[in-house]
Design a protein around this motif. Structure first.
Motif, short mmCIF file in Angstrom:
data_model
loop_
_atom_site.label_atom_id
_atom_site.label_comp_id
_atom_site.label_asym_id
_atom_site.label_seq_id
_atom_site.Cartn_x
_atom_site.Cartn_y
_atom_site.Cartn_z
N UNK A 125 47.82 49.45 38.71
CA UNK A 125 46.82 48.80 39.56
C UNK A 125 47.58 48.01 40.62
N UNK A 126 47.23 48.21 41.88
CA UNK A 126 47.96 47.48 42.92
C UNK A 126 47.11 47.22 44.14
N UNK A 127 47.68 46.46 45.04
CA UNK A 127 46.95 45.96 46.21
C UNK A 127 47.43 46.66 47.48
N UNK A 128 47.01 46.20 48.65
CA UNK A 128 47.30 46.93 49.88
C UNK A 128 48.71 46.70 50.42
N UNK A 173 46.65 35.94 45.78
CA UNK A 173 45.23 36.27 45.67
C UNK A 173 44.99 37.24 44.51
N UNK A 174 45.99 38.06 44.20
CA UNK A 174 45.96 38.98 43.06
C UNK A 174 44.73 39.87 43.03
N UNK A 175 44.52 40.64 44.10
CA UNK A 175 43.40 41.59 44.11
C UNK A 175 43.56 42.64 43.01
N UNK A 176 44.75 42.80 42.47
CA UNK A 176 44.93 43.67 41.30
C UNK A 176 44.70 42.86 40.05
N UNK A 177 45.03 43.41 38.89
CA UNK A 177 44.78 42.71 37.61
C UNK A 177 46.06 42.09 37.06
N UNK A 179 47.05 39.14 36.64
CA UNK A 179 46.95 37.98 35.76
C UNK A 179 46.63 38.34 34.32
N UNK A 180 46.33 39.60 34.03
CA UNK A 180 46.09 40.02 32.65
C UNK A 180 46.72 41.39 32.37
N UNK B 123 40.24 47.77 44.55
CA UNK B 123 40.31 47.00 43.31
C UNK B 123 38.92 46.67 42.73
N UNK B 218 38.14 40.15 35.63
CA UNK B 218 37.97 40.40 37.05
C UNK B 218 36.54 40.35 37.53
N UNK B 305 40.77 35.65 39.66
CA UNK B 305 42.22 35.58 39.86
C UNK B 305 42.61 34.15 40.22
N UNK B 307 43.65 32.18 42.71
CA UNK B 307 43.27 31.32 43.83
C UNK B 307 41.99 30.58 43.47
#
Lengths: 356, 394
Positions: A125-128, A173-177, A179-180, B123, B218, B305, B307
């Motif tokens: 899972x990743x962001x831009x 901002x962690x638009x991906x996951x 943090x878990x 996402x 999420x 998340x 922020x």
């Protein structure tokens, strides 16, 4: 050329028109599934019907040319039916078992990555990142590519104690996951932002900018009709930059990435967990971030060597203790590892029972 | 038009076995000058280690306040093809099921008006179209909406709900995640397209505690399938697992978090009253064990998340609710939650943060849910508790 008549508030097309007949027939009546190979599984319905799935990894960033190629394969082998997973894999939904081998053969010839099912590394899972985001302080797609090239066998063949979920976020901002996730990369800033006073005056709302700071580090600067930042209090989250772009948080020479570990989502065995800091910083080293990739591989392989069957990374670490995790992985422990923010007091040790 | 740029850094990322996003951008660049300039600008980022995208401006389609994310290059003279490079979010199908015909149609329109680059998926769940110009937005919306596709959410709005594969292809789904997600998306169309909330609001629906859509981490509102009653056991299949080499004691009994299972080499027994429905045994012995027959979901609220003051996982609010069409009880509950949040939150404050600020009690009272031990890990440790007038009347 005249455009067709627009419609509003119609929502997405209803899902049922995209379900293959075998799913419509056995909807909600699946009995069990078996993982056949690292990239294939079969779902068996109460009726006895069998639905085969072939999973392939994708870079998530797809050209229409590649999507059309995937569509060609779906039409040739799956009557046109396919889906995507929540982790950006493509799944071919095969109703006719005799089409499995020819599909797998063609995927092999076309160099698709078949795998990701069961106790393995699945897609990331990743962001831009630099590809398309204004607040990115690394490139997510490049990190994913470099990491998955190195861990490729753990997607296509090799088994691990349990599944390992990887993620990359290109800023906090962690638009991906991230943090878990079991093992994840998050890009971080380390320097107080620079302020373009003239542009702040012109483009920002001062009260909103001050209110955006979680540590109250931002004060008004009436002389310049701008703001000042207390360097002692700033934790480089970049929230001010989001509400007021002339406060620039980017610092290409000192931005980089951290590695966090031990998070999970499901409730299996133990409660869902946040990821915790393993390595506070690496400099950005495009195009392939070799030190980051090596560190990820070290953590993954230390886990693979020491964890019990079915233990996720976080469960393994909790069993052996974090002090043991740092010893086994050889990762140095630093001031950055000790929390000094909102969760801090829950993380200090309150027992004399620990390991060396 | 293509190959305008030398990209030695990015070329390194075409090597190796994992599929390359660089190859994808190059494929698009063969047809689109926009994608070619994207490639050029990205190569520059790899050299200088910084991004060149400006903040989004206000762009969109008539009558909507979201669904299009404005994106502009900060180097428009150097890379004119990406001077505007807006993102369009298309509301994905429930469970990400498609037909080749539908995907081709999406591609045909996108090739006509955009860069030819996509994310499958973003996402939050949307099908993301990366890169087009402001003047194309109305035409793009007309083309997609006339064929049954609508935009997704963005900004301070209801975001596109998303779900796991559910009953479409999973034996563990405790409710119809696909149908609920479709229904909730339709229910909140106005809130999704016209941002009027304090901040974003995300809904994710998972059929069981495996939580394949990561709802607990999420989503402001996490709907996680569960059951009541006894786990259904097929002892013949248990024996087959043992015969095929599974160490049932080590892998199942000893890993049960509540120690509610026993196996004597012949019969597997579960003390169901003590089971916390974690899904470990069912996930590992899927042929032998199935969830109990009374199905529904746990409603949790608040995850986000980090922020700004730290990540949150969702908290249990309603331990068990039936999830059946037309979902009236659940829809009413969601509306009450959002109304309380909308009335009380500061700008950019998520519902989880508001509950932390105001306390759980005002939230539970506002939505009409009584206090229950399932909502907490443990009762409070400090002696500083509040009393309301209503507590004295009894």
């Amino acid at each position: 050329m005249a455009l067709p008549q627009r419609q509003t508030d119609i929502g997405p097309p209803k899902y049922d028109q995209f379900l293959p007949p075998i799913i419509k027939k056995n909807y909600g009546k699946w009995k069990y599934h078996e993982v056949l190979t690292p990239g294939t599984m079969v779902h068996v319905a109460e009726s006895g019907d069998k639905l085969y799935t072939v999973r392939v990894g994708s870079p998530r960033l797809l050209s229409t040319e590649t999507i059309r190629e995937i569509c060609d394969l779906a039409e040739k082998y799956c009557d046109g039916y396919l889906r995507f997973t929540t982790r950006n894999n493509v799944e071919f939904l095969v109703s006719d078992k005799s089409k499995m081998d020819p599909l797998l053969a063609e995927l092999k010839v076309k160099k698709y990555s078949v795998g990701g099912i069961g106790p393995r590394v699945s897609n990331v899972i990743h962001t831009q990142g630099w590809v398309h985001c204004h607040s990115a302080c690394t490139d997510a797609s490049g990190l994913v590519k470099a990491m998955m090239d190195e861990l490729y066998d753990y997607f296509t063949t090799k088994e691990l104690p349990n599944k390992v979920r990887l993620a990359v976020a290109c800023c906090v901002n962690m638009c991906g996951a991230v943090h878990c996730s079991d093992i994840a990369i998050v890009a971080v800033h380390r320097k107080v932002p620079t302020i373009n006073d003239e542009m702040v005056t012109k483009t920002c709302e001062i009260p909103t900018t001050i209110a955006s700071c979680p540590t109250s580090a931002i004060r008004p600067n009436p002389a310049k009709k701008s703001v000042t930042i207390n360097e002692e209090k700033c934790m480089y989250c970049g929230n001010c930059f989001t509400v007021c772009p002339p406060i620039d948080i980017h610092n290409p020479e000192e931005d980089g990435v951290a590695i966090v570990v031990g998070g999970k989502i499901g409730s299996l065995r133990t409660d869902p967990k946040f990821s915790k800091l393993a390595i506070p910083f690496f400099y950005n080293e495009p195009p392939r971030w070799p030190k980051v990739v090596a560190a990820i591989k070290n953590i993954l392989e230390t886990y693979a060597k020491h964890a019990k069957k079915h233990e996720r990374v976080g469960e393994w670490i909790e069993r052996i203790g974090w002090e043991r995790f740092f010893k086994l992985t050889g990762i140095p422990f630093t001031f950055q590892h000790i929390d000094d923010f909102t969760f801090a007091r829950d993380t200090f040790r309150t027992s004399a029972a620990f390991k060396y | 038009m293509s190959g305008k740029y030398k990209t030695p850094m990015l070329d390194e990322l075409e090597k190796g076995p994992w599929p390359s996003f660089v190859t994808e951008i190059k494929k698009a660049a063969k047809k689109s000058p926009m994608a070619d300039d994207e490639l050029g600008q990205l190569e520059k980022s790899y050299v200088t280690k910084r991004g060149y995208w400006k903040h989004g401006g206000i762009v969109g389609v008539l009558g909507y306040g979201g669904g299009v994310i404005g994106r502009y290059s900060s180097l428009p003279e150097e890379f004119p093809g990406v001077a505007h490079f807006h993102t369009i979010r298309i509301n994905q199908t429930s469970g990400f099921f498609y037909t080749a015909k539908a995907l081709r149609e999406i591609c045909d329109i996108w090739d006509k008006y955009g860069s030819g680059l996509t994310n499958l998926h973003g996402s939050t769940g949307d099908l993301v179209l990366l890169g087009t110009k402001t003047q194309n937005l109305e035409a793009i919306f007309a083309e997609y909406s006339s064929r049954g596709w609508d935009l997704g959410g963005s900004g301070s709005a209801m975001r596109t709900p998303s779900c796991c594969v559910g009953p479409g292809r999973c034996e563990w789904s405790n409710y119809d995640t696909l149908d609920l997600t479709y229904n909730l998306t339709q229910e909140f169309q106005d809130e999704l397209h016209r941002p009027a909330y304090p901040y974003k609001f995300k809904i994710k629906a998972s059929g069981c505690a495996c939580d394949c859509v990561a709802s607990i981490a999420r989503a402001d509102l996490s709907i996680i399938g569960t059951w009541k009653g006894d786990i259904q056991i097929d002892q013949t299949e248990v024996k087959k697992y043992a015969d095929s080499g599974m160490n049932i004691k080590a892998e199942i009994i000893d890993m049960c978090p509540t120690n509610c299972m026993a196996y004597d080499g012949k019969t597997l027994r579960i003390d169901n009253a003590e089971c916390n429905r974690c899904m470990h045994c069912i996930a590992k012995m899927t042929k032998a064990l199935r969830p109990g027959k009374e199905r529904g979901a746990t409603i949790l609220v608040g995850s986000k998340a980090p922020i700004v003051v730290g990540s949150l996982l969702s908290w249990v609010i309603v331990p068990f609710i039936k999830v059946e069409p037309p979902y009236t009880e659940l829809k009413n509950l969601i509306r009450k939650m959002i109304e309380w949040w909308d009335d009380n939150a500061k700008p950019r404050e998520r519902i989880g943060e508001l509950i932390e600020t105001k306390g759980m009690r005002p939230f539970l009272e506002a939505i009409g849910v009584p206090p229950q031990p399932q909502q907490v890990k443990e009762p409070r440790k400090d002696p500083f508790f509040f009393w309301s007038e209503s507590d004295f009347k009894k």
